[in-house]
Design a protein around this motif. Structure first.
Motif, PDB file in Angstrom:
ATOM      1  N   VAL A 248      18.679  -0.438  15.110  1.00 19.59           N
ATOM      2  CA  VAL A 248      19.541   0.396  14.275  1.00 19.59           C
ATOM      3  C   VAL A 248      19.053   1.839  14.360  1.00 19.59           C
ATOM      4  CG1 VAL A 248      20.039  -1.514  12.702  1.00 19.59           C
ATOM      5  CG2 VAL A 248      18.140   0.038  12.189  1.00 19.59           C
ATOM      6  N   GLY A 249      19.888   2.718  13.914  1.00 22.33           N
ATOM      7  CA  GLY A 249      19.537   4.130  13.915  1.00 22.33           C
ATOM      8  C   GLY A 249      20.783   4.974  14.044  1.00 22.33           C
TER       9      GLY A 249
ATOM     10  N   LYS B  62      19.528   3.844  21.116  1.00 18.02           N
ATOM     11  CA  LYS B  62      19.681   2.386  21.023  1.00 18.02           C
ATOM     12  C   LYS B  62      20.261   1.813  22.322  1.00 18.02           C
ATOM     13  CE  LYS B  62      22.423   2.641  17.450  1.00 18.02           C
ATOM     14  NZ  LYS B  62      22.466   4.132  17.343  1.00 18.02           N
TER      15      LYS B  62
ATOM     16  N   LEU C  48      24.663  -2.664   8.684  1.00 22.63           N
ATOM     17  CA  LEU C  48      23.380  -3.319   8.436  1.00 22.63           C
ATOM     18  C   LEU C  48      23.534  -4.682   7.792  1.00 22.63           C
ATOM     19  CD1 LEU C  48      21.238  -0.270   7.248  1.00 22.63           C
ATOM     20  CD2 LEU C  48      21.709  -1.100   9.565  1.00 22.63           C
TER      21      LEU C  48
ATOM     22  N   VAL D 273      13.980   0.452  13.927  1.00 20.84           N
ATOM     23  CA  VAL D 273      14.687   1.654  13.485  1.00 20.84           C
ATOM     24  C   VAL D 273      14.319   2.776  14.439  1.00 20.84           C
ATOM     25  CG1 VAL D 273      15.139   3.236  11.589  1.00 20.84           C
ATOM     26  CG2 VAL D 273      14.511   0.859  11.101  1.00 20.84           C
TER      27      VAL D 273
ATOM     28  N   GLU E 243      14.854   6.719  15.998  1.00 18.10           N
ATOM     29  CA  GLU E 243      15.275   8.102  15.771  1.00 18.10           C
ATOM     30  C   GLU E 243      14.770   8.947  16.931  1.00 18.10           C
ATOM     31  OE1 GLU E 243      13.905   9.549  12.032  1.00 18.10           O
ATOM     32  OE2 GLU E 243      15.293   8.317  10.844  1.00 18.10           O
TER      33      GLU E 243
ATOM     34  N   GLU F 260      10.247   2.746  12.704  1.00 19.72           N
ATOM     35  CA  GLU F 260       9.907   1.644  11.793  1.00 19.72           C
ATOM     36  C   GLU F 260      10.262   0.335  12.468  1.00 19.72           C
ATOM     37  OE1 GLU F 260      10.387   3.138   7.187  1.00 19.72           O
ATOM     38  OE2 GLU F 260      12.165   2.377   8.185  1.00 19.72           O
TER      39      GLU F 260
ATOM     40  N   TYR G 150      14.829   3.114   7.255  1.00 19.89           N
ATOM     41  CA  TYR G 150      15.770   2.010   7.106  1.00 19.89           C
ATOM     42  C   TYR G 150      16.329   1.974   5.681  1.00 19.89           C
ATOM     43  CZ  TYR G 150      17.683  -2.744   7.210  1.00 19.89           C
ATOM     44  OH  TYR G 150      18.511  -3.832   7.142  1.00 19.89           O
TER      45      TYR G 150
ATOM     46  N   LEU H 113      19.002   4.538   5.473  1.00 25.86           N
ATOM     47  CA  LEU H 113      20.218   4.098   6.155  1.00 25.86           C
ATOM     48  C   LEU H 113      20.959   3.055   5.324  1.00 25.86           C
ATOM     49  CD1 LEU H 113      19.187   3.694   9.927  1.00 25.86           C
ATOM     50  CD2 LEU H 113      20.953   5.212   9.007  1.00 25.86           C
TER      51      LEU H 113
END
Length: 662
Positions: A450-451, A457, A613, A624, A626, A632, A646, A649
């Protein structure tokens, strides 16, 4: 074959910082700014095009031999017809002369009476005073002329037939070479070239090369041989008139070069604009519904009109300027024709030549200037063909992906243990993206990524699939460095389900079996049941035999997504990659698909790229990202407790909206 082979260009668009590809576009249709077309280099490109004919050397020799025979028969014909004219003219003149005297006596009498001009005319002829036309001799000459012309046409037809095979086999190999090249090109090439431009090179430009070779080669060979043969015959008849005719050659060469030089760049512009217009049309048709929704028809029409105008100007200029060659050659030929007629008439009047010889020479002058004019007119066709060939060669010369290792290694296990060991990657050296990532994904684990948009990603997934090569570090699959595996072996062990679905024109059964062509009917239906495709297929009139169009327009977006999931299910990969794969299905179907995926993920590694999510709460590990870095990692509960990226988000998606009071 796994789902990863569905749509390479769209499957993994190149992402730079901010989620854009290297060309600044979003995936394959984003790189709208095409590279500037360099000025055409005619000589090397034409030489390289001729090199494509090398495997046909023997047949080309046959073509030349047939052309020599055909041209030889053709150039002898006027000489025979000239002899026939001499027989007719001599017979008419002989009939008018008194019988019982010789030709020499007639000439001597004319000179004695002061008629020197007529005496000179008769001295160049073979006469039998009192006799008429020798029809037996005339018939023999005409019969031979007819036989020669028939044989010339027959050999010319055979030559055209053989040459057609030569050209079509050459173009067949060229298309096969292009197809193989496209399969060796890296993903970044498709990120920077419009699909319509690529299609134009593969179709329009190749067809133009084919037509140019087909039409020009026969003309060039025949015209050159005709020029040589006619020159020989003209010198045999009259060296003086032959020298007058030879003035045509330098005039033709100079005129052709001057005109061709001006039209050279215009032909490059014509085919460049053709490719760009095709790219624009393809983009517009693909997003036709979107254009309608946002009311951008007028803008699209204006863009089309502008590009169409550019194509019109370039095409008109190229064809008009190159089209001046034929009229110029005709004008030069007419000047030479007049010169030959005048000088030839004086030669006949002086007795230096016979009337039939002058007639034959005039025919030869036409045969001489016509192939020169044809060679001139071939210039525009050749320029157009070589311009297209250069565009094809630029595709064939594009940088390829690195070759598969030999010998390649292959995992003995098929569990799907994937590790990232100090992996770094960037699209450009001055903009680092992924730096020193270490990660272990165990078999049976579900790893969610995720991000924010542009975090890297999809790039991470691209590196797993070897759509791009690492800058440093390594990725292993079941203990084997993926760089030491063949790409087919690697991607055959991975399945990918994309947010953008792709279906081909065929039945539902064939679309599902694309993931494993040797699958049985029971396997196909089992995969369909597991992914809940079976429930809507039975509502269709033809069931699994329902034919889909290439856009899958006769099923809904959610049903198309289910079909692609069934395709991946059937392939049974050891690593499964889901790139927002459930974004097009409704909430109830999403729950069913999640259950199906749970069964599919047993003893297999799964990577899930998700923006919602709520769909990855049960993931074994959540990364996670970025700016290309893993900031993370942990489970859903662990990351919420950590209160970091996270947590922010998650709250941004599920917290109540905040409104500003005025």
């Amino acid at each position: 074959m796994s789902e990863s082979t569905e749509r390479p260009a769209a499957a993994a668009p190149a992402r730079g910082p901010g989620g854009r590809g290297p060309g600044g576009g979003h995936g394959p249709m984003g790189g709208m700014s095409m590279p500037v077309e360099k000025a055409m280099n005619f000589g090397p490109s034409a030489k390289r095009l001729m090199g494509k004919l090398r495997p046909e050397r023997l047949w080309l020799l046959v073509v030349v031999v047939l052309a020599v025979i055909s041209v030889t028969f053709s150039v002898i014909g006027p000489r025979l017809l000239g002899q026939g004219t001499n027989l007719i003219f001599a017979g008419i003149v002989s009939k008018a002369l008194p019988a019982g005297v010789t030709q020499d006596q007639v000439i001597a009498g004319l000179r004695a009476s002061g008629d020197t001009g007529k005496a000179d005319l008769l001295s160049g002829m073979t006469l039998t005073p009192g006799l008429g036309i020798d029809f037996a001799a005339l018939s023999t000459v005409l019969l031979w002329a007819m036989i020669l012309y028939v044989l010339s046409s027959a050999f010319s037809w055979i030559q055209a037939y053989v040459l057609n095979g030569v050209v079509q086999r050459t173009v067949f190999r060229l298309r096969a070479e292009i197809e193989a090249k496209i399969n060796r090109l890296p993903l970044k090439y498709f990120d920077t070239v419009q699909r319509g431009e690529l299609l134009s090179r593969v179709t329009n430009d190749v067809d133009n090369v084919s037509q140019s070779l087909q039409q020009s080669m026969s003309q060039i060979v025949t015209s050159l041989l005709t020029v040589v043969g006619v020159i020989v015959m003209m010198f045999l008849l009259s060296p003086l008139l032959a020298l007058i005719a030879l003035v045509t050659i330098p005039l033709t060469l100079v005129t052709t070069m001057l005109i061709a030089k001006r039209s050279q760049k215009l032909f490059v512009g014509q085919w460049t604009n053709t490719g760009e217009l095709n790219g624009q049309i393809e983009e517009t048709f693909t997003g036709h519904a979107l254009v309608k929704v946002f009311g951008r028809q007028k803008e699209v029409e204006e863009r089309f009109a502008a590009k169409n105008e550019e194509l019109y100007v370039a095409s008109f200029g190229a064809q008009f300027i190159s089209g001046l060659i034929m009229p110029a050659m005709t004008f030069i030929g007419n000047l030479v024709y007049v010169g030959i007629a005048v000088v030839g008439g004086l030669q006949v009047a002086s007795g230096a030549m016979q009337l039939g010889d002058v007639q034959a020479f005039i025919q030869y002058s036409r045969q001489f200037t016509q192939p020169l004019a044809q060679l001139g007119s071939m210039a525009n066709l050749l320029q157009s063909g070589v311009a297209s060939a250069e565009r094809v060669f630029s595709l064939l010369d594009a940088e390829e992906q690195s070759a598969d290792p030999e010998p390649a290694e292959s995992p003995t296990d098929n569990h799907g243990r994937l590790t990232f060991e100090d992996v770094s990657f960037s699209y450009s050296a001055d903009q680092p993206l992924i730096e020193h990532i270490n990660l272990v994904a165990e078999p049976g684990q579900t790893v969610a990524i995720v991000g924010p948009t542009g975090a890297g990603k999809t790039t991470l997934v691209n590196l797993m699939m070897r759509f791009y090569e690492l800058d440093s570090g390594r990725i292993t699959l079941d203990g084997i460095d993926i760089a030491k595996m063949t790409r087919d072996d690697l991607r055959g062990r991975m399945g990918m389900v994309l947010q953008d679905t792709w279906l081909f024109g065929g039945t539902i059964r064939e679309n599902i079996a694309y993931g494993r062509p040797d699958a049985s009917e029971e396997d196909i239906q089992a995969a369909a049941r597991a992914t809940y495709v079976d429930r809507f297929v039975h509502s269709l009139p033809d069931g699994y035999d329902t034919v889909l169009d290439d856009e899958g327009g006769n099923v809904s977006a959610g049903e198309k997504q289910l079909l692609t999931i069934a395709r991946a299910f059937l392939a049974k990969p050891s690593v499964l990659i889901l790139d927002e794969a459930t974004s097009s299905v409704d909430t109830r179907t999403e729950v069913l698909v999640q259950k199906a995926m749970s069964a599919l993920r047993a003893d297999r590694t799964s990577f899930v790229i998700a923006h919602r999510l709520s769909t990855i709460r049960d993931a074994d590990l959540i990364l996670v990202m970025e700016s290309g870095r893993i900031v993370e990692l942990g489970t859903h509960e662990e990351l919420l407790l950590a209160g970091g990226a996270y947590f922010a988000l998650y709250n941004s998606q599920f917290a109540a909206p905040v409104t500003d009071e005025v």
